[in-house]
Enzyme design. Structure first.
Site, PDB file in Angstrom:
ATOM      1  N   ARG A   1      18.143   9.563 -21.132  1.00  0.00           N
ATOM      2  CA  ARG A   1      18.325   9.891 -22.546  1.00  0.00           C
ATOM      3  C   ARG A   1      18.695  11.354 -22.753  1.00  0.00           C
ATOM      4  O   ARG A   1      19.184  11.715 -23.827  1.00  0.00           O
ATOM      5  CB  ARG A   1      17.078   9.542 -23.338  1.00  0.00           C
ATOM      6  CG  ARG A   1      15.845  10.364 -23.018  1.00  0.00           C
ATOM      7  CD  ARG A   1      14.603   9.786 -23.641  1.00  0.00           C
ATOM      8  NE  ARG A   1      14.638   9.840 -25.077  1.00  0.00           N
ATOM      9  CZ  ARG A   1      14.329  10.917 -25.805  1.00  0.00           C
ATOM     10  NH1 ARG A   1      13.962  12.026 -25.183  1.00  0.00           N
ATOM     11  NH2 ARG A   1      14.359  10.893 -27.122  1.00  0.00           N
TER      12      ARG A   1
ATOM     13  N   GLU B   1       0.832  -1.211   0.000  1.00  0.00           N
ATOM     14  CA  GLU B   1       0.000   0.000   0.000  1.00  0.00           C
ATOM     15  C   GLU B   1       0.863   1.257   0.000  1.00  0.00           C
ATOM     16  O   GLU B   1       0.364   2.374   0.036  1.00  0.00           O
ATOM     17  CB  GLU B   1      -0.906   0.006   1.244  1.00  0.00           C
ATOM     18  CG  GLU B   1      -1.944  -1.106   1.260  1.00  0.00           C
ATOM     19  CD  GLU B   1      -2.748  -1.151  -0.014  1.00  0.00           C
ATOM     20  OE1 GLU B   1      -2.812  -2.209  -0.649  1.00  0.00           O
ATOM     21  OE2 GLU B   1      -3.291  -0.087  -0.414  1.00  0.00           O
TER      22      GLU B   1
HETATM   23  N1  LIG Z   1       0.883   5.899 -10.270  1.00  0.00           N
HETATM   24  C1  LIG Z   1       2.161   5.867  -9.828  1.00  0.00           C
HETATM   25  N2  LIG Z   1       3.109   6.717 -10.235  1.00  0.00           N
HETATM   26  O1  LIG Z   1       4.239   6.384  -9.597  1.00  0.00           O
HETATM   27  N3  LIG Z   1       4.059   5.340  -8.790  1.00  0.00           N
HETATM   28  C2  LIG Z   1       2.773   4.984  -8.923  1.00  0.00           C
HETATM   29  C3  LIG Z   1       2.152   3.857  -8.203  1.00  0.00           C
HETATM   30  O2  LIG Z   1       1.012   3.509  -8.453  1.00  0.00           O
HETATM   31  N4  LIG Z   1       2.935   3.261  -7.240  1.00  0.00           N
HETATM   32  C4  LIG Z   1       2.438   2.179  -6.474  1.00  0.00           C
HETATM   33  C5  LIG Z   1       3.032   1.119  -5.859  1.00  0.00           C
HETATM   34  C6  LIG Z   1       2.843   2.188  -5.060  1.00  0.00           C
HETATM   35  C7  LIG Z   1       1.875   2.897  -4.282  1.00  0.00           C
HETATM   36  C8  LIG Z   1       2.315   3.994  -3.586  1.00  0.00           C
HETATM   37  C9  LIG Z   1       1.411   4.754  -2.864  1.00  0.00           C
HETATM   38  C10 LIG Z   1       0.086   4.391  -2.883  1.00  0.00           C
HETATM   39  S1  LIG Z   1      -0.994   5.370  -2.033  1.00  0.00           S
HETATM   40  N5  LIG Z   1      -1.210   4.685  -0.615  1.00  0.00           N
HETATM   41  O3  LIG Z   1      -0.367   6.643  -1.876  1.00  0.00           O
HETATM   42  O4  LIG Z   1      -2.227   5.369  -2.759  1.00  0.00           O
HETATM   43  C11 LIG Z   1      -0.371   3.293  -3.583  1.00  0.00           C
HETATM   44  C12 LIG Z   1       0.538   2.521  -4.306  1.00  0.00           C
END
Ligand SMILES: Nc1nonc1C(=O)N[C@H]1C[C@@H]1c1ccc(S(N)(=O)=O)cc1
Length: 246
Positions: free
Chosen positions: A154, A116
């Site tokens: 890049r 999460e």
């Molecule tokens: N979009 C995105 N751009 O970069 N990373 C992205 C992404 O989905 N990372 C997920 C694995 C991690 C994650 C981080 C925070 C939350 S939370 N609790 O803040 O919702 C949920 C999921």
């Protein structure tokens, strides 16, 4: 430029950075990508890096302690101060403008969340910037990190050869790129636009700019609204709009 990546999947990140333009930039020592695995800094026998979310409910959260030790080791590994970026859907949307700013930095680090996400206290204390690659939730921040490594890598001086120049890229001038064609000149799918075969470089430049302006107007009018147009661009876009209306 050095990019450190904190990730539970270092092999995946190393493979992403080993191919193509970014892989070549590393071979040319224009870029260095170094991975750090929090599991290597977990002190219990099970190498635990996540814990149940407080307050109940589904899902796990990445623990403070392994990450704190990982970041400490990462910071100590090189003298350059590091700008730490956390990849999350809650971050600011990544843009080419931000990519260009990051590409000028001597060293950045990318913190890839899993589960999460990461304990908020670690984020509040350690992270300099939170960035999102889009409004969707991934299973990990690694794909976001790969996007940043590629987009920033890049742009390192010498990474692209002339044929790949970044100048014409979409967004490099705030507009979408023009269409591109290769041989054969005539094909069942259609012909290459005459102007591109004319050898008239001034006409080709104008045609490409007109196509960029027109595409941006059709597909991403929001980008056009952010950009002041000079007299030539206004005239070319008006011409495109008139032709499009016919
Ligand atoms: N979009 C995105 N751009 O970069 N990373 C992205 C992404 O989905 N990372 C997920 C694995 C991690 C994650 C981080 C925070 C939350 S939370 N609790 O803040 O919702 C949920 C999921």
């Amino acid at each position: 430029m050095r990019i450190d990546v904190v990730t539970l999947f270092p092999d995946f990140m190393r493979q992403c950075a080993a191919v193509g333009v970014v892989g070549r930039a590393q071979q040319r020592e224009l870029l260095q990508v170094q991975t750090w695995n929090p599991r290597d800094y977990a002190t219990d026998n099970y190498r635990t890096v996540d814990g149940r979310t407080c307050g109940g409910g589904p899902g796990m959260v990445m623990l403070i302690e392994p990450l704190r030790k990982t970041l400490e080791a990462m910071r100590e590994a090189a003298p350059k101060p590091v700008h730490l970026i956390y990849l999350s859907p809650q971050g600011a949307r990544l843009t080419q403008g931000r990519v260009e700013a990051l590409a000028e930095m001597p060293r950045i680090a990318l913190l890839c969340g899993r589960y999460e996400g990461v304990d908020e206290r670690l984020l509040a204390h350690e992270v300099d910037e939170e960035l999102s690659i889009g409004d969707y939730v991934l299973s990990g921040g690694e794909l976001g990190a790969a996007v940043i490594i590629d987009a920033v890598g890049r742009l390192q001086e010498g990474a692209l050869n002339d044929a790949q120049s970044a100048e014409q890229d979409s967004f490099s001038n705030g507009l979408l790129d023009c269409p591109h064609y290769a041989k054969p000149v005539h094909d069942a799918l259609g012909d290459v636009p005459e102007v591109l075969l004319s050898g008239d470089h001034a006409a080709i430049r104008r045609w490409r700019l007109k196509q960029s302006l027109g595409r941006t107007w059709l597909r991403r009018p929001d980008l056009l609204a952010q950009r002041a147009l000079d007299k030539e661009s206004r005239a070319l876009l008006d011409e495109f709009r008139r032709e499009h209306a016919q």
